[in-house]
Design a protein around this motif. Structure first.
Motif, PDB file in Angstrom:
ATOM      1  N   ASN A   1      -6.310   5.433  -6.823  1.00 51.57           N
ATOM      2  CA  ASN A   1      -6.368   5.705  -5.081  1.00 51.57           C
ATOM      3  C   ASN A   1      -6.524   7.265  -4.954  1.00 51.57           C
ATOM      4  O   ASN A   1      -6.636   7.906  -3.941  1.00 51.57           O
TER       5      ASN A   1
ATOM      6  N   PRO B   1      -3.504  -3.293  -0.636  1.00 49.23           N
ATOM      7  CA  PRO B   1      -4.116  -2.027  -0.571  1.00 49.23           C
ATOM      8  C   PRO B   1      -5.570  -1.962  -1.140  1.00 49.23           C
ATOM      9  O   PRO B   1      -5.912  -3.070  -1.615  1.00 49.23           O
ATOM     10  N   ARG B   2      -6.344  -1.419  -0.481  1.00 47.61           N
ATOM     11  CA  ARG B   2      -7.724  -1.480  -0.977  1.00 47.61           C
ATOM     12  C   ARG B   2      -8.075   0.062  -1.545  1.00 47.61           C
ATOM     13  O   ARG B   2      -7.767   0.982  -0.854  1.00 47.61           O
ATOM     14  N   TYR B   3      -8.746  -0.039  -2.611  1.00 43.17           N
ATOM     15  CA  TYR B   3      -9.134   1.208  -3.218  1.00 43.17           C
ATOM     16  C   TYR B   3     -10.708   1.467  -2.789  1.00 43.17           C
ATOM     17  O   TYR B   3     -11.327   0.701  -2.870  1.00 43.17           O
TER      18      TYR B   3
ATOM     19  N   ALA C   1       0.864  -1.219  -0.075  1.00 43.17           N
ATOM     20  CA  ALA C   1       0.063  -0.227  -0.012  1.00 43.17           C
ATOM     21  C   ALA C   1       0.918   1.138   0.036  1.00 43.17           C
ATOM     22  O   ALA C   1       0.525   2.336  -0.386  1.00 43.17           O
TER      23      ALA C   1
ATOM     24  N   GLN D   1      -2.657   7.521   4.037  1.00 39.02           N
ATOM     25  CA  GLN D   1      -2.259   6.413   3.360  1.00 39.02           C
ATOM     26  C   GLN D   1      -1.344   5.688   4.391  1.00 39.02           C
ATOM     27  O   GLN D   1      -1.288   4.540   4.408  1.00 39.02           O
TER      28      GLN D   1
ATOM     29  N   GLN E   1      -9.678   6.088   5.048  1.00 39.10           N
ATOM     30  CA  GLN E   1      -9.754   6.346   3.626  1.00 39.10           C
ATOM     31  C   GLN E   1     -11.153   7.004   3.122  1.00 39.10           C
ATOM     32  O   GLN E   1     -11.306   7.493   1.883  1.00 39.10           O
TER      33      GLN E   1
END
Lengths: 102, 727
Positions: free
Chosen positions: B294, B316-318, B73, B308, B128
């Protein structure tokens, strides 16, 4: 065939020499700079012929440190850095007890 | 030995930035070993790992791989060109304002914040979503009264929602992220103060609205008119957010005392929604820049990448933030769902509640409304609606279901201390699995299936205990009242719930589209021959107990107009439940017979995979049922035997099976049509039964007789009962 044996002997010697060196760095703090500019600091745990490096308890620092801005590291834990992404490697001298490298 | 004694990487521009670095890294004394390392490592054998004895390949496997976009990430921060600003740096550089914000700016910030909140509620991380809003990082620094009040209220809102969802505990990782990353949630401001600050802002705005309002005999200029409208847009938002928090708070008042207030607030909120929706365009909008994976353009005060580095070292999650319109749509749905929740305290027994909760769950409600529903029924004190103990509530439910003599005041058992002791000891064990039953209905649809399977073990154990208690009570009762019995009374009640759980488990498979058409025959068979017929028997048994209890009560009032009593309508019956169960049985009977007909007709081919084995699939489908002792599990061999067509009708043909299916669907239809005020569910079932009846009828007549085309099972009308179509 014979030549190969000789060569093997040679590499054997190199290998044992190299292995010794690498082993002496195991479990010491290591700093690895990556191709994208990030720096990782962690305990050296493992490597292989491709120079893939595994660091334990790893902290990630971003490169751009502007002014006096203090950078908080990001905790990564166990991380593997592929050999071809490594720019430079440093070892914490203070942890090397053997006088061998000092 | 090159580069010895270097404290900085060679590429670092000398001096600059070294202060900070020395501080944070001064505990190390670095020595460059790049060359040495490289040459030493290359001497290793191919595939050889150099490691300590306590570190092996297994440990190595769990390391995250750096520079792999799927795992790393941290790569994101380096791949974007612009500088990511924190609250402080943004303030310093003038990228954000903390005073004299214009109304369009405020509207934009509020709408975007709501969009972030909704995205969080849909399962993304706080870092996020909500906390991409820089103002929330330090609301006390903000000078603008409106923005400050809003920011604090937003934090309170997040904190409250998080608390509710955590407490209800009906979420899984795909529903909700409760991690707060150490953000401060304005804990030092009370809820009353937070809403009070918003009210003050509201009053100020209201004054402007009044001043700019059109008055009789006075011409407003265009500017005043516009000011009036835009102020009204902001006013509506400030009011909306304040009432929204108050509404949520009123649900958590003790003993459901806040429900009437919640009802009122929800109505007010629903009235404000259209005004907000119509004025979204008045807020500032992000530039039309390219949207990255992202990173995306935002308005002032929002920085998608600011957190971040707080994200855990997982892949990583978008996060795609919802649009402002979508967010309002979500909130509107939430408000309607909460409106349903306000009706829950009117429900009187456990069975009605289970029915209502399952109905609620069918629309796949969001995690917040699910949590509030659970907490309304069983708040923190674990009392039903905060008032009754679960034991008392369940006792009442059982009285209404099967009227056990031991719980009936008219029975001699009621005041027997030994009997009381047995029953009370048993009820202690009842509470946990029955609380779990309610909780299952609060989970998301996909997870419920697993949970139904798990609860079966608990229910089965409870049933065994119940049977023992029943046996003891029966012995005591026959001595006191020889003509009454207590066998399989409490046990029967538990069995009813076991069967319901088993049925729910199998039916969830249809909804989640787990079964292939070539599996239908045994699933339908199990429902038709086993579960529903057991369910009907269980209900009949309970109904007889109810009848017996009532006649007992009547006979005790002998002498008083005995004749009237005979004609008296029964107070409690399970007629509705029985009819519904019978209809379900007939539906599945219809499907089962239809499927068998299709197979004989060559319209449904069994797959011929290599190593295929129907028994393995069968056992897998019904595996959870092996943990239940009553009803007993039917192993595959026994199923084959019991379902063998030759056993019942030696000359069964496709046509005769279609005819049987036709009858079943017809019966289901007539049973369902006997309801006076059919629910939507029943109406949908009637519709499906009608269509299937007709399809079976024309198949009987030889329609598409020679076609090998498989039938289509269409689940659009009902997620469980398909309409059969011939193509």
């Amino acid at each position: 065939m014979a030549g190969e044996v000789v060569e093997k002997k040679d590499t054997d010697k190199d290998a044992s020499e190299g292995k010794k060196k690498l082993s002496s760095w195991l479990n010491k703090s290591m700093k690895v700079k990556m191709t994208d500019g990030r720096t990782l600091i962690g305990v050296f745990l493992c490597t292989d012929r491709e120079r893939n490096v595994i660091l334990g308890g790893c902290e990630e620092y971003l490169k751009p440190l502007e002014g006096n801005e203090k950078e908080e590291p990001r905790i990564l834990g166990l991380a593997m850095i592929p050999g071809h992404h490594i720019v430079s490697i440093s070892i914490d001298k203070s942890q090397l007890q053997d006088s061998e490298f000092q | 030995m090159e580069g010895t004694m270097q404290t900085q990487p060679p590429s670092d521009p000398g001096g600059q930035g070294s202060d900070g670095r020395v501080d944070s890294k001064s505990r190390y004394d670095w020595k460059d070993i790049t060359e040495e390392f490289m040459s030493s490592a290359s001497a290793l054998q191919m595939g050889e790992l150099l490691h300590d004895t306590n570190f092996g390949l297994f440990e190595a496997m769990s390391a995250i791989e750096m520079m792999d976009p799927k795992m790393d990430a941290g790569m994101m921060c380096n791949q974007i060109q612009r500088k990511v600003l924190t609250f402080d740096s943004a303030l310093e550089s003038g990228a954000i304002k903390i005073k004299d914000l214009s109304i369009p700016e405020l509207i934009g910030i509020m709408d975007t914040s709501l969009a972030c909140l909704v995205t969080w509620l849909e399962g993304h991380s706080l870092a996020q979503t909500v906390f991409t809003n820089l103002f929330l990082h330090n609301p006390y620094m903000i000078d603008d009264k409106c923005l400050k009040a809003f920011s604090i209220l937003m934090l309170k809102l997040v904190d409250h929602i998080r608390d509710r969802v955590n407490r209800a505990g009906v979420f899984e990782e795909e529903d909700f992220q409760s991690l707060t990353y150490g953000f401060k949630m304005a804990a030092d401001v009370t809820d009353a103060r937070a809403t009070g600050m918003m009210k003050e802002v509201e009053d100020d705005l209201n004054r402007i609205i009044k001043m700019t309002r059109s008055k009789v005999g006075e011409e407003r200029d265009a500017q005043t008119e516009q000011e009036h409208e835009i102020t009204n847009a902001l006013f509506s938002r400030v009011k909306f957010f304040r009432l929204f928090l108050m509404g949520l708070l009123s649900f958590s008042k003790e003993k459901c005392e806040g429900i009437p207030q919640a009802q009122k607030l929800i109505c007010q909120l629903l009235e404000l929604l259209p005004i907000i929706r119509d004025t979204i365009c008045m807020g500032i909008q992000p530039d039309n820049k390219e949207v990255g994976k992202n990173d995306y353009p935002t308005i002032m005060g929002f920085e998608p990448l600011v957190n971040q580095r707080l994200l855990p070292p997982t892949f990583p999650r978008y996060t795609v933030i919802r649009s402002r319109e979508e967010a309002l749509g979500h909130i509107e749905g939430l408000l309607y769902r909460l409106q349903i929740v306000t009706t829950v305290p009117e429900l009187t027994t456990f069975h009605i509640i289970m029915e209502a909760f399952q109905e609620f769950s069918k629309s796949s409600p969001c995690v917040l409304s699910r949590s509030i529903l659970q907490l309304t029924l069983l708040p923190v004190n674990k009392r039903v609606f905060g008032v009754h103990t679960m034991v008392d509530f369940l006792k009442d439910t059982i009285r209404n279901f099967i009227a056990p003599p031991v719980l009936s005041q008219k029975s001699a058992l009621y005041n027997n201390s030994q009997a009381k002791q047995y029953v009370d000891a048993w009820f202690v064990q009842v509470v946990r699995p029955f609380t779990a039953l309610v909780q299952i209905t609060g989970h998301n649809r996909a997870r419920q299936r697993d949970k139904w399977a798990h609860i079966l073990e608990d229910l089965s154990a409870l049933q065994e205990e119940a049977d023992k208690v029943d046996a003891c009570l029966h012995q005591m009762l026959t001595k006191m009242e020889p003509n009454r019995q207590h066998i399989a009374c409490l046990g029967n009640w538990v069995l009813y719930h076991t069967l319901q759980a088993m049925i729910s488990y199998l039916l969830a498979g249809f909804e989640l589209e787990l079964y292939a058409t070539y599996e239908y025959h045994y699933v339908y068979w199990y429902l038709y021959e086993m579960l529903y017929s057991w369910l009907i028997n269980t209900l009949h048994r309970a109904d007889n107990f109810l009848l017996e209890n009532e006649t007992m009560a009547d006979s005790q009032q002998k002498g008083r107009s005995n004749k009237k009593n005979k004609k008296k309508k029964r107070i409690k019956t399970l007629n509705k439940e029985i009819t519904l169960a019978q209809a379900g049985q007939q539906m599945f009977g219809g499907y089962y017979k239809a499927v068998m007909g299709f197979r004989l007709d060559g319209k449904m081919q069994m797959p011929e995979f290599q190593f295929d084995c129907e028994e393995v699939r069968y056992s897998h489908r019904f595996q959870p049922f092996t943990n239940v002792s009553t009803p007993p599990y039917i192993p595959y061999v026994q199923y084959k035997e019991m379902s063998d067509l030759n056993r019942y009708e030696p000359d069964a043909t496709a046509v005769s099976l279609y005819g049987a299916a036709c009858k079943c669907f017809h019966q289901a239809k007539s049973l369902l049509e006997s309801f006076h005020n059919p629910s939507e569910e029943v109406q949908a079932m009637i519709k499906v039964a009608k269509v299937n009846f007709v399809v079976m009828k024309i198949l009987m007549g030889g329609h598409k007789k020679d076609s090998q085309e498989p039938p289509v099972f269409d689940f659009t009308s009902h997620p469980v009962y398909p309409t059969i179509k011939m193509v």
